[in-house]
Write a protein that holds these residues in place. Structure first.
Motif, short mmCIF file in Angstrom:
data_model
loop_
_atom_site.label_atom_id
_atom_site.label_comp_id
_atom_site.label_asym_id
_atom_site.label_seq_id
_atom_site.Cartn_x
_atom_site.Cartn_y
_atom_site.Cartn_z
N LEU A 19 0.74 -1.14 -0.04
CA LEU A 19 -0.10 0.14 0.04
C LEU A 19 1.07 1.34 0.03
CD1 LEU A 19 -2.80 1.30 0.61
CD2 LEU A 19 -2.29 1.09 2.83
N ALA A 20 0.56 2.14 -0.76
CA ALA A 20 1.39 3.50 -0.86
C ALA A 20 1.00 4.21 0.48
CB ALA A 20 1.04 4.44 -2.01
N GLY A 21 1.96 4.65 1.05
CA GLY A 21 1.99 5.41 2.34
C GLY A 21 1.36 6.84 2.17
N ALA A 139 10.53 2.82 -7.69
CA ALA A 139 10.50 3.58 -8.84
C ALA A 139 9.16 3.86 -9.08
CB ALA A 139 11.13 2.71 -10.30
N GLN A 140 9.00 5.12 -9.04
CA GLN A 140 7.65 5.96 -9.27
C GLN A 140 7.56 6.56 -10.44
OE1 GLN A 140 6.60 9.46 -7.34
NE2 GLN A 140 4.72 8.90 -6.33
N GLY A 141 6.69 6.20 -11.32
CA GLY A 141 6.62 6.99 -12.50
C GLY A 141 5.85 8.03 -12.55
N GLU A 143 3.13 9.23 -13.83
CA GLU A 143 1.74 8.54 -14.00
C GLU A 143 1.34 8.22 -12.49
OE1 GLU A 143 4.27 6.68 -14.93
OE2 GLU A 143 3.80 5.31 -16.08
N ALA A 144 1.91 8.30 -11.55
CA ALA A 144 1.52 8.27 -10.20
C ALA A 144 0.78 9.50 -9.47
CB ALA A 144 2.79 7.90 -9.18
N GLY A 145 -0.18 9.00 -8.69
CA GLY A 145 -0.75 10.12 -7.93
C GLY A 145 0.02 10.77 -6.82
N GLY A 146 0.13 12.20 -6.44
CA GLY A 146 0.81 12.76 -5.31
C GLY A 146 2.01 13.34 -6.03
N HIS A 147 2.89 13.53 -5.23
CA HIS A 147 4.26 14.27 -5.69
C HIS A 147 5.00 13.21 -6.52
CE1 HIS A 147 3.85 16.78 -1.90
NE2 HIS A 147 3.85 17.45 -2.81
N ALA A 170 7.75 -1.36 -8.04
CA ALA A 170 7.21 -0.33 -9.16
C ALA A 170 6.08 0.68 -8.57
CB ALA A 170 6.97 -0.93 -10.38
N ALA A 171 6.00 1.84 -9.10
CA ALA A 171 4.71 2.56 -8.31
C ALA A 171 4.37 3.48 -9.63
CB ALA A 171 4.87 3.29 -7.42
N GLY A 172 2.92 3.55 -9.66
CA GLY A 172 2.45 4.72 -10.88
C GLY A 172 1.34 3.95 -11.48
N SER A 173 0.14 4.27 -11.20
CA SER A 173 -1.00 3.88 -11.93
C SER A 173 -1.13 2.69 -11.99
CB SER A 173 -0.89 4.55 -13.46
OG SER A 173 -1.29 6.03 -13.16
N PHE A 197 -6.40 2.08 -4.08
CA PHE A 197 -6.77 1.75 -2.53
C PHE A 197 -7.50 3.06 -2.09
CE2 PHE A 197 -3.49 -1.74 -2.76
CZ PHE A 197 -4.50 -2.88 -2.36
N ILE A 198 -7.67 4.21 -2.66
CA ILE A 198 -8.18 5.24 -2.04
C ILE A 198 -9.70 4.94 -2.20
CG2 ILE A 198 -8.57 7.64 -2.00
CD1 ILE A 198 -5.88 8.07 -3.31
N ALA A 199 -10.12 4.36 -3.56
CA ALA A 199 -11.54 3.89 -3.79
C ALA A 199 -11.91 2.72 -3.00
CB ALA A 199 -11.78 3.92 -5.26
N ALA A 284 -4.12 12.01 -7.42
CA ALA A 284 -4.80 10.73 -8.10
C ALA A 284 -3.80 10.44 -9.23
CB ALA A 284 -6.01 10.69 -8.50
N GLY A 285 -3.38 9.06 -9.46
CA GLY A 285 -2.59 8.78 -10.83
C GLY A 285 -3.66 8.58 -11.93
N GLN A 286 -2.90 8.67 -13.30
CA GLN A 286 -3.55 8.28 -14.51
C GLN A 286 -4.47 7.11 -14.51
OE1 GLN A 286 -0.13 9.15 -16.94
NE2 GLN A 286 -0.75 11.32 -17.11
C1 FMN Z 1 -3.64 10.77 -1.70
C2 FMN Z 1 -2.08 10.42 -1.95
C3 FMN Z 1 -1.09 10.85 -1.05
C4 FMN Z 1 0.28 10.38 -1.13
N1 FMN Z 1 0.92 10.88 -0.09
C5 FMN Z 1 2.28 10.21 -0.25
C6 FMN Z 1 3.22 10.41 1.14
O1 FMN Z 1 2.64 11.15 2.05
N2 FMN Z 1 4.39 9.95 1.16
C7 FMN Z 1 4.85 9.38 0.12
O2 FMN Z 1 6.04 8.85 0.03
N3 FMN Z 1 4.21 9.05 -1.20
C8 FMN Z 1 2.78 9.66 -0.88
N4 FMN Z 1 1.95 9.48 -2.40
C9 FMN Z 1 2.65 8.83 -3.38
C10 FMN Z 1 2.38 7.32 -3.29
O3 FMN Z 1 3.40 6.85 -2.48
C11 FMN Z 1 2.49 6.42 -4.62
O4 FMN Z 1 3.90 6.59 -5.25
C12 FMN Z 1 1.62 6.76 -5.51
O5 FMN Z 1 0.30 6.67 -5.00
C13 FMN Z 1 1.60 5.67 -6.60
O6 FMN Z 1 0.87 5.93 -7.67
P1 FMN Z 1 -0.77 5.59 -8.01
O7 FMN Z 1 -1.37 6.55 -7.02
O8 FMN Z 1 -1.12 6.00 -9.26
O9 FMN Z 1 -1.01 4.11 -7.43
C14 FMN Z 1 0.69 9.84 -2.20
C15 FMN Z 1 -0.31 9.34 -3.21
C16 FMN Z 1 -1.61 9.68 -3.14
C17 FMN Z 1 -2.52 9.28 -4.45
#
Ligand code: FMN
Length: 319
Positions: A19-21, A139-141, A143-147, A170-173, A197-199, A284-286
Motif C-alpha cells: 500500500l502506498a503510504g 521507482a515511481q513513474g 503517472e503516479a498520484g501525489g508528488h 514499481a509505482a505509478g498507476s 486503494f483510495i476508492a 490521483a494517478g492516471q
Molecule cells: C493521496 C495521495 C497521497 C500521497 N502521499 C504520499 C506520502 O505522504 N508519502 C509518499 O511517499 N508518497 C505519497 N504518495 C505517492 C504514493 O506513495 C505512490 O507513489 C503513488 O500513490 C503511486 O501511484 P498511484 O497512486 O497511481 O497508484 C501519495 C499519493 C496519493 C494518491
C-alpha cells in the motif's frame, strides 16, 4: 501461482503488493486491511503529528498482527525527528521515505534492524539511495498520484532495476493485475499501489474524492505545484485551472502547502467532512480511468492478485 520475491522475505509478507503510504489516507484501517490480505500495509504519516502517529500505529497493531510500515516525507530531518522517535518507540520495522533520501536516519534505523525504503522518480535518486544504504527503492513513474517526477514508469522502472543492486518496487498507476505483471516483467520485485486503494471503504477520503475517482478518466489529472509547491499529480478541477499560466506566483514547498492548508484545500482525507471537488486537492494517478467502483481493500487486493495470475496463465486479457 505465487508472485513471491526476495522483497517478500525482507518484509515478511506473502504477496509483493504494498500500500502506498498516502499522507492522511493510509490510516490504520487501510494499512491493516492490506497487511491482513498478505501485502504490506503502510501508514501515511505525512500529515500526522507525533502523538497522532503513535495512536495510528497502536490502532494498526490492534487490527493486524502482520508486518506494516510507516511512511513520512523526509526533505527536512529536523521536522520529522519527533515522528521518527515514535516509530522507534513503537518498534516499527519498516520505514518508507518520500520526497528525499533519509540519509540522517538510515544508520540509526539499521542499528535497530529496520528496513529502509525510498521512493524515487529518477535513476540518479535511486543510485543516491542505494549508496546511502537504503534497502529497497520504489521507482515511481510520472503517472503516479501525489508528488511525482517527469519520467514515465515504462522507462523508469527497468532503468532503475539496471542501476542498483537492491530490490526495486514499481509505482505509478498500477491499478490491476495487468499493471502488476507488467511492472514485474520490467524487473520490479513488486508493486506499490496508491490511487486504487483510495476508492475503498477503509481509506480515509472525503466522499467527493471517492466519487471523483470513480467518475473521472485517464486524462483528468494534472501535475501541478499549486497545492503544495512541489509538482503533484491530482484530479484537475477549477482550482488547478485557475493557476494555469501563473506558476511564478506559486510559493515553494512547504509554504504553498501551508497556504493551501489554511484555505481548507488539503482536507482530502475527509477529516472535516465532505469537500468541494472544484477546489479540493485530490491526488490521483492516471490509472483512475480503470476505477469503476468503491470496494473493500481486501476485494481490491484479491482482484489484483487473481487477475495477475490469470494474465500469467493465459496471456494478455481482452474484453
Ligand atoms: C493521496 C495521495 C497521497 C500521497 N502521499 C504520499 C506520502 O505522504 N508519502 C509518499 O511517499 N508518497 C505519497 N504518495 C505517492 C504514493 O506513495 C505512490 O507513489 C503513488 O500513490 C503511486 O501511484 P498511484 O497512486 O497511481 O497508484 C501519495 C499519493 C496519493 C494518491
Amino acid at each position: 501461482m505465487s508472485f513471491k520475491t526476495k522483497v517478500c522475505d525482507l518484509f515478511g509478507i506473502e504477496h509483493p503488493i504494498v500500500l502506498a503510504g498516502m499522507g492522511g489516507v493510509s490510516t490504520a484501517p487501510l494499512a491493516a486491511a492490506v497487511s491482513n490480505a498478505g501485502g504490506l500495509g503502510v501508514i501515511g504519516g505525512a500529515m500526522m503529528g507525533a502523538e497522532r502517529l503513535r495512536a495510528e500505529i497502536r490502532r494498526t497493531k490492534e487490527l493486524t498482527d502482520k508486518p506494516f510500515a510507516v511512511d513520512l516525507l523526509a526533505p527536512d530531518p529536523d521536522i520529522i525527528r519527533p515522528q521518527i522517535q515514535v516509530i522507534y518507540d513503537e518498534g516499527v520495522k519498516i520505514f518508507v521515505a518520500g520526497l528525499a533520501v533519509p540519509e540522517a536516519f538510515i544508520g540509526e534505523m539499521h542499528e535497530r534492524d529496520m528496513t529502509v525504503v525510498v521512493m524515487v522518480g529518477k535513476v540518479r535518486h535511486a543510485e543516491k539511495s542505494a549508496q546511502a544504504g537504503a534497502d529497497v527503492v520504489v521507482a515511481q513513474g510520472t503517472e503516479a498520484g501525489g508528488h511525482t517526477g517527469l519520467v514515465g514508469g515504462m522507462a523508469l522502472i527497468p532503468q532503475v532495476v539496471d542501476a542498483v543492486d537492491i530490490p526495486v518496487l514499481a509505482a505509478g498507476s498500477i491499478t490491476d493485475g495487468r499493471g502488476m505483471v507488467a511492472a514485474m516483467a520490467l524487473g520490479a520485485q513488486g508493486v506499490v499501489i496508491g490511487t486504487r486503494f483510495i476508492a475503498t471503504h477503509e481509506a480515509a477520503a472525503a466522499d467527493c474524492y471517492r466519487r471523483e475517482l470513480v467518475e473521472k478518466g485517464s486524462a483528468d489529472t494534472v501535475r501541478t505545484r499549486c497545492y503544495t509547491g512541489k509538482p503533484a499529480r491530482a484530479i484537475r478541477n477549477r482550482y488547478t485551472d485557475s493557476w494555469e499560466g501563473r506558476s511564478e506566483e506559486i510559493e515553494p514547498f512547504p509554504i504553498q502547502a501551508m497556504h493551501s492548508q489554511q484555505a481548507g484545500l488539503m482536507s482530502y482525507a475527509g477529516e472535516s467532512g465532505d469537500g468541494d471537488p472544484d477546489q479540493l486537492f485530490m491526488p490521483a494517478g492516471q490509472g483512475i480511468g480503470m476505477i469503476d467502483s468503491v470496494k473493500s481493500a481486501d476485494e481490491v487486493f484479491q482482484d489484483i492478485l487473481s487477475q495477475a495470475r490469470q494474465v500469467c496463465a493465459s496471456g494478455p486479457l481482452r474484453a
